[in-house]
Write a protein that holds these residues in place. Structure first.
Motif, mmCIF file in Angstrom:
data_model
loop_
_atom_site.group_PDB
_atom_site.id
_atom_site.type_symbol
_atom_site.label_atom_id
_atom_site.label_comp_id
_atom_site.label_asym_id
_atom_site.label_seq_id
_atom_site.Cartn_x
_atom_site.Cartn_y
_atom_site.Cartn_z
ATOM 1 N N MET A 1 -3.804 33.135 -103.849
ATOM 2 C CA MET A 1 -4.178 33.975 -105.001
ATOM 3 C C MET A 1 -3.415 33.530 -106.243
ATOM 4 S SD MET A 1 -4.184 37.680 -103.227
ATOM 5 C CE MET A 1 -4.825 37.845 -101.573
ATOM 6 N N GLY A 2 -4.002 33.675 -107.361
ATOM 7 C CA GLY A 2 -3.319 33.215 -108.548
ATOM 8 C C GLY A 2 -3.770 33.974 -109.764
ATOM 9 N N LEU A 3 -4.180 33.210 -110.767
ATOM 10 C CA LEU A 3 -4.517 33.803 -112.051
ATOM 11 C C LEU A 3 -5.654 34.829 -111.929
ATOM 12 C CD1 LEU A 3 -3.935 33.645 -115.079
ATOM 13 C CD2 LEU A 3 -5.701 31.892 -115.238
ATOM 14 N N SER A 4 -6.688 34.464 -111.171
ATOM 15 C CA SER A 4 -7.855 35.349 -111.083
ATOM 16 C C SER A 4 -7.469 36.701 -110.489
ATOM 17 C CB SER A 4 -8.944 34.699 -110.235
ATOM 18 O OG SER A 4 -8.413 34.287 -108.990
ATOM 19 N N GLN A 5 -6.626 36.691 -109.444
ATOM 20 C CA GLN A 5 -6.231 37.943 -108.820
ATOM 21 C C GLN A 5 -5.425 38.812 -109.779
ATOM 22 O OE1 GLN A 5 -6.943 39.053 -105.290
ATOM 23 N NE2 GLN A 5 -6.653 40.735 -106.726
ATOM 24 N N ASN A 6 -4.527 38.175 -110.507
ATOM 25 C CA ASN A 6 -3.703 38.954 -111.434
ATOM 26 C C ASN A 6 -4.506 39.470 -112.626
ATOM 27 O OD1 ASN A 6 -0.817 39.122 -110.521
ATOM 28 N ND2 ASN A 6 -1.242 36.947 -110.185
ATOM 29 N N SER A 131 -15.134 32.672 -101.395
ATOM 30 C CA SER A 131 -15.884 31.415 -101.340
ATOM 31 C C SER A 131 -16.341 30.969 -102.719
ATOM 32 C CB SER A 131 -17.095 31.586 -100.414
ATOM 33 O OG SER A 131 -17.850 32.706 -100.818
ATOM 34 N N LEU A 132 -15.536 31.284 -103.694
ATOM 35 C CA LEU A 132 -15.884 30.869 -105.049
ATOM 36 C C LEU A 132 -15.566 29.390 -105.244
ATOM 37 C CD1 LEU A 132 -14.497 34.001 -106.815
ATOM 38 C CD2 LEU A 132 -16.865 33.276 -106.845
ATOM 39 N N PHE A 146 -10.255 36.027 -104.618
ATOM 40 C CA PHE A 146 -9.497 37.221 -104.956
ATOM 41 C C PHE A 146 -10.177 38.416 -104.306
ATOM 42 C CE2 PHE A 146 -12.488 38.873 -108.085
ATOM 43 C CZ PHE A 146 -13.166 37.725 -108.491
ATOM 44 N N PHE A 147 -9.526 39.548 -104.353
ATOM 45 C CA PHE A 147 -10.134 40.741 -103.781
ATOM 46 C C PHE A 147 -10.140 41.859 -104.805
ATOM 47 C CE2 PHE A 147 -6.558 43.582 -103.262
ATOM 48 C CZ PHE A 147 -5.456 42.730 -103.246
ATOM 49 N N VAL A 148 -11.111 42.734 -104.651
ATOM 50 C CA VAL A 148 -11.102 43.996 -105.398
ATOM 51 C C VAL A 148 -11.348 45.112 -104.400
ATOM 52 C CG1 VAL A 148 -11.879 43.039 -107.594
ATOM 53 C CG2 VAL A 148 -13.555 43.863 -105.955
ATOM 54 N N THR A 149 -10.741 46.250 -104.639
ATOM 55 C CA THR A 149 -10.962 47.388 -103.753
ATOM 56 C C THR A 149 -11.944 48.359 -104.410
ATOM 57 O OG1 THR A 149 -9.206 48.740 -104.671
ATOM 58 C CG2 THR A 149 -8.579 47.168 -102.952
ATOM 59 N N SER A 150 -12.404 49.298 -103.620
ATOM 60 C CA SER A 150 -13.315 50.304 -104.177
ATOM 61 C C SER A 150 -12.622 51.073 -105.296
ATOM 62 C CB SER A 150 -13.778 51.246 -103.078
ATOM 63 O OG SER A 150 -12.670 51.861 -102.461
ATOM 64 N N GLU A 151 -11.302 51.274 -105.144
ATOM 65 C CA GLU A 151 -10.577 51.995 -106.194
ATOM 66 C C GLU A 151 -10.530 51.169 -107.484
ATOM 67 O OE1 GLU A 151 -6.941 52.743 -104.181
ATOM 68 O OE2 GLU A 151 -7.845 54.245 -102.871
ATOM 69 N N SER B 191 0.644 42.844 -108.454
ATOM 70 C CA SER B 191 1.036 41.535 -108.992
ATOM 71 C C SER B 191 2.276 41.013 -108.292
ATOM 72 C CB SER B 191 1.299 41.635 -110.491
ATOM 73 O OG SER B 191 0.144 42.009 -111.161
ATOM 74 N N ALA B 192 3.220 41.917 -108.046
ATOM 75 C CA ALA B 192 4.450 41.504 -107.364
ATOM 76 C C ALA B 192 4.139 41.012 -105.954
ATOM 77 C CB ALA B 192 5.422 42.668 -107.316
ATOM 78 N N LEU B 193 3.224 41.701 -105.269
ATOM 79 C CA LEU B 193 2.868 41.288 -103.907
ATOM 80 C C LEU B 193 2.116 39.961 -103.918
ATOM 81 C CD1 LEU B 193 1.745 44.749 -102.504
ATOM 82 C CD2 LEU B 193 3.748 43.449 -101.807
ATOM 83 N N SER B 194 1.254 39.805 -104.913
ATOM 84 C CA SER B 194 0.516 38.546 -105.026
ATOM 85 C C SER B 194 1.489 37.380 -105.150
ATOM 86 C CB SER B 194 -0.408 38.606 -106.242
ATOM 87 O OG SER B 194 -1.037 37.372 -106.451
ATOM 88 N N ARG B 195 2.504 37.587 -105.946
ATOM 89 C CA ARG B 195 3.513 36.536 -106.113
ATOM 90 C C ARG B 195 4.290 36.318 -104.817
ATOM 91 N NH1 ARG B 195 7.610 35.368 -110.866
ATOM 92 N NH2 ARG B 195 9.067 34.044 -109.764
ATOM 93 N N LEU B 196 4.719 37.420 -104.208
ATOM 94 C CA LEU B 196 5.535 37.321 -102.997
ATOM 95 C C LEU B 196 4.797 36.565 -101.901
ATOM 96 C CD1 LEU B 196 8.156 38.298 -101.550
ATOM 97 C CD2 LEU B 196 6.862 40.286 -100.795
ATOM 98 N N PHE B 197 3.519 36.920 -101.709
ATOM 99 C CA PHE B 197 2.795 36.366 -100.568
ATOM 100 C C PHE B 197 2.211 34.976 -100.839
ATOM 101 C CE2 PHE B 197 3.391 40.614 -99.146
ATOM 102 C CZ PHE B 197 3.539 40.479 -97.772
#
Lengths: 304, 389
Positions: A1-6, A131-132, A146-151, B191-197
């Motif tokens: 995970m990287g930029l997209s997830q954040n 699978s992007l 990346f992932f998104v949740t329902s919330e 964000s912190a978890l994303s970095r950690l993992f």
């Protein structure tokens, strides 16, 4: 995970800050006061929603509507009881009253609800996008999954809906046009026959409704306690100022900048400095204001 | 009367019911045995909300207005900033709460009970962070977790826990792949978890207070990050499992053990006193009241100096082992020396007023935390230098 997830995380944070910041900045722009008690409106909304979900019980969407209605009523009642009577005494008494009222509300909430956190029982469904196409640039992963949740989707979707409705309100309705007129020049608006007290009341109700909604959205992400609103008021204030105080569109922009900075700074700060993400957000706030004191959007967005 | 500053509200209020019930059960049991020096013992409990300034006011009130003979409470976060104030107060503080490494070489009678000039007035009946984080690190290494990720809050308590863990973990071959420090009370730690993992490690240590930890662990569950969670000592709570869900199953927590010689005696009396759940600080609360009452009985006096001078003698040495105040009172009446055998640990106070004991490993399984194993006191002692704790 990287930029997209954040970026996803930043958009979620920015979304609920934006909803709250719109209400905060409307009060500033039209009633001409910084309302430090506003954070407590969020807390009240979050607790009302929780009570509705757990005690009535009703589905979450109905609880959200009740929280919004409760937030609007509380906001109007407190305005009528405290702020309107001293409206002519100037900004400092209003500011001090709002600080005192915020402390009193927080203490009252603590007395009734206790200090412990309470939780919404929402079921999380996670959607994964693994699978992007690989769009890595150097070591920066742009869309590598990346992932998104329902919330997440609820928060972002609700924010978008609020922005659309708000835009329609401000540009297509008599009340909204009157709000904008008052924000620009209250005396002129009064001369043109606008019932300024009615518009003020409308702003208080609208701000309270947005606070109630934002409170529930924050709470379903984490929890609700007597400190929920207080712990977010600086972010809300920062978003409003960063975007251009008094401008709802600017507040939206400022909120997303704050949300993204919080997420990205945690991800990319050097080890040992990761606890400073809030500080980074405020450094950026100060830096922007040094360059553009009216905020990012400034006057021109307010007039859009 | 004993004064008990406690967390009736605040960050650790979820632990207070067990601590209160243990103290109340001890008081009832002591009074049934005739009370210290034949007087009826009472505990007056006041709320500090785990706030140092409030703790200062409450402690002053208990000593000055309520005429407490001793204090059987106070947390690390209250003791550390109030250290000089508490020393000036010259009141025995026998507390079941504090874990801070700050107390490793502070407190107690310096093994010279007759001479109070070198004394420091804090004693604790719970093992400190150095002991149970050491036990946690030993267990992690035994399980083959040789590389660690860490997410911790940015306050002294959370850092102290991590430091205690790492001092044993790294000294024995473990390494840290990534450590992410976060602000407490945030609405999200994603964000912190994303970095950690993004780092490679076998297990990750979470050192945060309960509410922030629930947020972080819920985010961890949502993200599907997996790997072995190791939790800090206060997180073995039903609320944590209820909020985070089944992904947490298999997570473990090292807590102060329940391995004192008189644990069964304590548990039997405690369970008749109410229905509050036993946590890691419950047996130490029982011990703090028992050992202080025994010190009064041996001293024949309720002055602070007399209690301070007798806490060491009733807990150390080769005297007659006693499990309760009742047994101790009888032995002292027969002219014997006594050694109190505690519920949480043997309650053999070191020169610094600390106790040493086993560390219990509690694992999340079947919807609850249950004790799955213990790291023995001997195994932990190997890593904790005598004289420096």
């Amino acid at each position: 995970m990287g930029l997209s997830q954040n970026v996803v995380f930043g958009l979620v944070t920015g979304s609920y800050i934006a909803i709250a910041a719109i209400g905060f900045t409307l009060i500033y722009g039209i009633v001409n006061m910084i309302n430090f008690a506003y954070g407590e409106y969020l807390t009240i909304g979050a607790f009302l929603g929780l009570l509705a979900v757990t005690m009535l019980p009703v589905p979450l969407p109905v609880a959200v509507l009740l929280a919004m209605a409760g937030g609007g009523l509380v906001s109007l009642a407190l305005a009528r009881g405290f702020f309107t009577p001293i409206n002519q005494t100037g900004p400092v008494p209003l500011l001090l009253t709002s600080i005192g009222l915020g402390i009193a509300l927080r203490s009252a909430i603590r007395l009734v609800a206790g200090r412990s956190a309470r939780y919404y029982d929402t079921e999380t469904v996670t959607y994964r996008f693994d699978s992007l196409p690989d769009l890595s640039v150097g070591s920066v992963d742009l869309l590598g999954g990346f992932f998104v949740t329902s919330e997440h989707l609820i928060v972002i979707g609700t924010a978008v809906a609020v922005f659309v409705v708000l835009h329609a309100l401000l540009t297509r309705t008599d009340v909204g046009i009157a709000m904008r007129a008052m924000g620009d020049d209250e005396s002129l608006a009064r001369v043109r026959g606008i019932d300024t007290q009615l518009i003020r009341d409308s702003v208080w109700v609208l701000a309270g409704v947005l606070a109630g909604l934002a409170g529930v959205l924050m709470a379903i992400q984490t929890n609700v306690s007597s400190d929920t609103g207080f712990s977010h008021i600086l972010q809300i204030l920062s978003a409003a100022i960063l975007g251009g105080a008094g401008s709802p569109y600017g507040a939206i922009l400022g909120a997303y900048v704050i949300g993204l900075v919080l997420a990205l700074s945690t991800a990319f700060l050097p080890s040992g400095m990761t606890g400073l993400s809030s500080a980074v957000a405020f450094v950026i706030l100060v830096a922007v204001l040094l360059v553009k004191p009216s905020g990012i959007a400034g006057k021109e967005v307010r007039e859009a | 009367m004993f004064g008990q500053p406690g967390a009736l509200t605040g960050a650790f209020d979820f632990l207070q019911p067990g601590v209160s019930q243990a103290a109340d059960a001890a008081v009832s049991h002591i009074n049934e045995a005739g009370g210290p020096l034949g007087a009826e013992l009472e505990v007056v409990r006041r709320d500090t909300a785990v706030d140092p300034q409030e703790a200062r006011s409450v402690t002053t009130q208990l000593v000055e207005n309520d005429d407490a003979a001793a204090i059987v409470g106070l947390f690390s976060s209250e003791i550390n900033p109030l250290w000089n104030f508490l020393q000036d107060l010259q009141m025995p503080i026998v507390t079941p709460w504090p874990g801070s490494t700050f107390l490793d070489t502070r407190g107690g009678d310096k093994a010279t009970p007759g001479d109070i000039s070198d004394d420091e007035w804090v004693w604790r009946t719970v093992v400190g962070d150095t002991v149970h984080t050491g036990g946690s690190a030993v267990y992690a290494l035994e399980q083959g977790y040789e590389t660690l990720g860490i997410i911790n809050g940015n306050t002294e308590g959370e850092r102290s826990y991590v430091d205690g863990f790492l001092s044993v973990y790294e000294a024995n071959g473990g390494s840290v792949a990534e450590q992410v420090e976060v602000e407490l009370g945030a609405s999200s730690y994603q964000s912190a978890l994303s970095r950690l993992f993004d780092a490679e490690f076998d297990a990750f240590l979470v050192s945060m207070p309960q509410e922030s930890a629930i947020t972080a662990l819920s985010d961890w569950s949502d993200g599907g990050y997996g790997r072995q969670p190791i939790l800090s000592d206060t997180l073995a709570q039903q609320e944590v499992i209820d909020q985070v869900g089944s992904d947490l199953h298999g997570a473990w927590v090292a807590q102060p053990g329940r391995s004192g010689p008189s644990y069964d005696t304590f548990e039997g009396i405690y369970s008749e006193a109410g229905d509050a759940a036993i946590n890691g600080w419950t047996p130490p609360s029982w011990d703090s009241v028992q050992v202080t009452a025994l010190a009064i009985e041996r001293a024949g006096d309720t002055s602070p100096e007399a209690i301070q001078q007798n806490l060491g003698p009733v807990s150390r040495g080769d005297g007659t082992p006693v499990s309760t105040f009742a047994e101790g009172k009888e032995a002292l009446a027969n002219g014997e020396e006594i050694t109190y055998q505690g519920a949480a640990t043997p309650t053999t106070f070191t020169q610094h007023g600390n106790v040493f004991g086993a560390v219990s490993i509690n694992t999340a399984q079947d919807g609850a935390f249950t004790q799955t194993t213990q790291v023995s006191a001997e195994d932990v002692r190997e890593y904790v230098t005598e004289g420096e704790y």
